[in-house]
Write an enzyme that holds these catalytic residues in place. Structure first.
Site, PDB file in Angstrom:
ATOM      1  N   ASN A 144     -27.996 -51.439  50.619  1.00  0.00           N
ATOM      2  CA  ASN A 144     -28.534 -50.254  49.930  1.00  0.00           C
ATOM      3  C   ASN A 144     -27.857 -49.027  50.548  1.00  0.00           C
ATOM      4  OD1 ASN A 144     -30.017 -48.169  48.840  1.00  0.00           O
ATOM      5  ND2 ASN A 144     -31.908 -48.654  49.953  1.00  0.00           N
ATOM      6  N   LYS A 162     -28.089 -46.020  49.638  1.00  0.00           N
ATOM      7  CA  LYS A 162     -28.860 -44.775  49.485  1.00  0.00           C
ATOM      8  C   LYS A 162     -27.927 -43.665  48.975  1.00  0.00           C
ATOM      9  CE  LYS A 162     -31.838 -46.533  53.047  1.00  0.00           C
ATOM     10  NZ  LYS A 162     -32.849 -46.298  54.037  1.00  0.00           N
ATOM     11  N   HIS A 200     -38.601 -48.796  46.409  1.00  0.00           N
ATOM     12  CA  HIS A 200     -38.211 -48.600  47.808  1.00  0.00           C
ATOM     13  C   HIS A 200     -39.192 -47.604  48.444  1.00  0.00           C
ATOM     14  CE1 HIS A 200     -35.980 -47.348  51.355  1.00  0.00           C
ATOM     15  NE2 HIS A 200     -35.281 -48.465  51.236  1.00  0.00           N
ATOM     16  N   GLU A 244     -38.811 -45.184  50.320  1.00  0.00           N
ATOM     17  CA  GLU A 244     -38.409 -43.766  50.245  1.00  0.00           C
ATOM     18  C   GLU A 244     -38.800 -43.165  48.893  1.00  0.00           C
ATOM     19  OE1 GLU A 244     -34.325 -44.292  51.450  1.00  0.00           O
ATOM     20  OE2 GLU A 244     -35.023 -44.752  53.473  1.00  0.00           O
ATOM     21  N   GLU A 290     -40.161 -54.727  53.423  1.00  0.00           N
ATOM     22  CA  GLU A 290     -39.603 -53.742  54.341  1.00  0.00           C
ATOM     23  C   GLU A 290     -40.730 -52.968  55.039  1.00  0.00           C
ATOM     24  OE1 GLU A 290     -35.342 -52.655  53.107  1.00  0.00           O
ATOM     25  OE2 GLU A 290     -36.671 -51.368  51.966  1.00  0.00           O
ATOM     26  N   SER A 299     -33.880 -52.338  59.659  1.00  0.00           N
ATOM     27  CA  SER A 299     -33.075 -52.438  60.896  1.00  0.00           C
ATOM     28  C   SER A 299     -32.398 -53.795  61.078  1.00  0.00           C
ATOM     29  CB  SER A 299     -33.921 -52.089  62.117  1.00  0.00           C
ATOM     30  OG  SER A 299     -34.296 -50.721  62.054  1.00  0.00           O
TER      31      SER A 299
HETATM   32  C1  PEP Z   1     -33.645 -49.740  53.733  1.00  0.00           C
HETATM   33  O1  PEP Z   1     -33.814 -48.533  53.663  1.00  0.00           O
HETATM   34  O2  PEP Z   1     -33.786 -50.446  52.727  1.00  0.00           O
HETATM   35  C2  PEP Z   1     -33.291 -50.328  55.022  1.00  0.00           C
HETATM   36  C3  PEP Z   1     -33.577 -51.568  55.218  1.00  0.00           C
HETATM   37  O3  PEP Z   1     -32.707 -49.484  55.939  1.00  0.00           O
HETATM   38  P1  PEP Z   1     -32.160 -49.887  57.404  1.00  0.00           P
HETATM   39  O4  PEP Z   1     -31.422 -51.206  57.277  1.00  0.00           O
HETATM   40  O5  PEP Z   1     -31.238 -48.757  57.776  1.00  0.00           O
HETATM   41  O6  PEP Z   1     -33.340 -49.999  58.298  1.00  0.00           O
END
Ligand code: PEP
Length: 249
Positions: free
Chosen positions: A8, A10, A96, A98, A164, A210
């Site tokens: 992703n 973003k 998501h 966000e 997530e 992460s």
């Molecule tokens: C995400 O935003 O979907 C995500 C998993 O971010 P990160 O891997 O940077 O934690």
């Protein structure tokens, strides 16, 4: 089951990142159908990248990061699921955290987005996840079950779930591996109760938050983890291809 790794991007990237896409496509090829890979890019880049990688159909696809919950209409600045499909997307992320947080998207909106994705013949990646406060309170399972019940449409179509934990996104923190296993099993059992075994067995339940080259092998080996949703590490070809390789074994 062949695992699925989704990047992703973003609000990052540019048209010049075609060499990045080539590296991912070559890695996907060398993994001999042992992995499906999707990169979800800003919608303005989908056409360009999907044109470039069309020979890698099925093992490497391009996706969108969001779509509107309605098919068409007077929604200035929005992009529909049909439009994403039209320019070459095969997947779309919906819900998501966000977007749930920044754009106040509710479970009902996420549910409707997933339905418009189905109608457009896209595979939705429906995201769920608890806050840090909910995690500390020990109510993660309850929160996830509620989100699944209200965000996932009643369907027999193919979709993915992105689990997530919000507190793990971009922080370098992740839950204990047994906690991830327990939530993924809960998601599997909840879906089985809602949609039946046959449909549920086709669902890719992805862990996100992460994921890095250093933890990818351990996460890939957790029961009921069928892949990963990767944010930050999907912007670096070396990191992302290491994660792909970890999930292909
Ligand atoms: C995400 O935003 O979907 C995500 C998993 O971010 P990160 O891997 O940077 O934690």
């Amino acid at each position: 089951m062949v695992k699925l790794v989704v990047g992703n991007w973003k609000m990052n990237g540019c048209l010049n990142d075609i060499s990045f896409m080539q590296t991912i496509a070559e890695t996907a090829d060398t993994l001999n159908n042992q992995l499906k890979t999707v990169i979800c890019v800003p919608s303005v880049f989908i056409h360009h990248f999907s044109n470039h990688i069309k020979t890698h159909h099925a093992i490497f696809e391009i996706g969108g990061q969001n779509c509107h919950h309605l098919k068409t209409g007077a929604y200035t600045g929005e992009v529909s699921a049909d439009m994403l499909k039209d320019v070459g997307a095969h997947y779309v992320i919906v819900g998501h955290s966000e977007r749930r947080t920044d754009c106040y998207e509710s479970d009902i909106i996420v549910h409707d987005k997933a339905n418009t994705a189905f109608d457009a013949d896209l595979i939705p990646i429906i995201c769920v996840g608890e806050t840090h406060e909910q995690y500390i309170q020990g109510i993660s399972k309850k929160i996830i079950v509620e989100q699944i019940k209200h965000s996932v449409p009643h369907t027999v179509k193919k979709f993915a779930i992105g689990y997530e934990p919000i507190w793990a996104i971009g922080t370098g923190l992740i839950p204990q591996f047994d906690e991830i296993a327990a939530i993924h099993l809960t998601i599997y059992e909840t879906l089985k109760g809602l949609l039946g075994t046959e449909t549920t067995n086709k669902v890719d339940i992805l862990y996100g938050g992460s994921v890095k080259p250093s933890n990818a092998c351990d996460i890939a080996n957790i029961d009921y983890v069928n892949g990963a949703l990767v944010g930050g590490a999907s912007l670096n070809a070396s990191d992302f291809t290491q994660i792909m390789t970890a999930f292909a074994h």
